[in-house]
Motif scaffolding. Structure first.
Motif, short mmCIF file in Angstrom:
data_model
loop_
_atom_site.label_atom_id
_atom_site.label_comp_id
_atom_site.label_asym_id
_atom_site.label_seq_id
_atom_site.Cartn_x
_atom_site.Cartn_y
_atom_site.Cartn_z
N PRO A 85 0.83 -1.21 0.00
CA PRO A 85 0.00 0.00 0.00
C PRO A 85 0.86 1.26 0.00
O PRO A 85 2.06 1.20 0.30
N ALA A 86 0.24 2.38 -0.31
CA ALA A 86 0.93 3.67 -0.16
C ALA A 86 1.34 3.80 1.30
O ALA A 86 0.66 3.29 2.20
N ARG A 87 2.47 4.46 1.54
CA ARG A 87 2.96 4.55 2.92
C ARG A 87 3.65 5.87 3.18
O ARG A 87 4.33 6.41 2.32
N THR A 88 3.45 6.35 4.39
CA THR A 88 4.19 7.49 4.91
C THR A 88 4.93 7.00 6.14
O THR A 88 4.39 6.22 6.93
N CYS A 89 6.17 7.44 6.31
CA CYS A 89 6.93 7.10 7.51
C CYS A 89 7.58 8.37 8.03
O CYS A 89 8.29 9.06 7.30
N ILE A 90 7.28 8.69 9.29
CA ILE A 90 7.84 9.89 9.89
C ILE A 90 8.43 9.58 11.25
O ILE A 90 8.08 8.59 11.89
N GLN A 91 9.31 10.46 11.69
CA GLN A 91 9.81 10.40 13.06
C GLN A 91 8.85 11.18 13.93
O GLN A 91 8.57 12.35 13.66
N ALA A 92 8.30 10.51 14.93
CA ALA A 92 7.34 11.14 15.83
C ALA A 92 8.07 11.75 17.02
O ALA A 92 9.06 11.21 17.49
N GLY A 93 7.55 12.86 17.49
CA GLY A 93 8.16 13.55 18.61
C GLY A 93 8.11 12.77 19.91
O GLY A 93 8.97 12.90 20.76
#
Length: 109
Positions: A85-93
């Motif tokens: 699937p489409a994906r976003t990956c971020i660093q969370a605070g």
């Protein structure tokens, strides 16, 4: 308590899943084990909502540290079916219980 998923006609929104077991304990291990547990938990939520990974259209991954990206991505690729699937990956605070990963998904019903 919160809902593990919310359904609207045609879509299922799965709440972010953490690397916790069925009694609420953070599973031991590294980011690889934690990624696998998040995916396993999401598998259970999808199944209970009448869906599956084959119907997932979007995934959001929240990492405590982007230094874990490569190991997380290797496990993610191994465990999810193609096409991914489409994906976003971020660093969370900051994540609950100081965990290192949380994964949420949106799937077709």
């Amino acid at each position: 308590m919160y809902s593990h998923a919310a359904k609207i006609p045609g879509l299922i929104f799965c709440t972010g899943q953490m690397p916790i077991d069925s009694v609420g304990n953070v599973v031991p291990g590294d980011i690889t084990a934690h990624t696998a547990q998040c995916i396993s938990n999401l598998t259970d939520v999808l199944k209970a909502a009448g869906s599956s990974w084959d119907k997932v259209v979007k995934v959001n991954v929240y990492l405590k540290s982007m230094n874990d990206y490569t190991a997380m991505n290797e496990e993610y690729i191994k465990l999810l079916p193609d096409p991914k699937p489409a994906r976003t990956c971020i660093q969370a605070g900051g994540l609950p219980y100081d965990i290192d990963i949380e994964i949420e998904a949106i799937a077709a019903a």
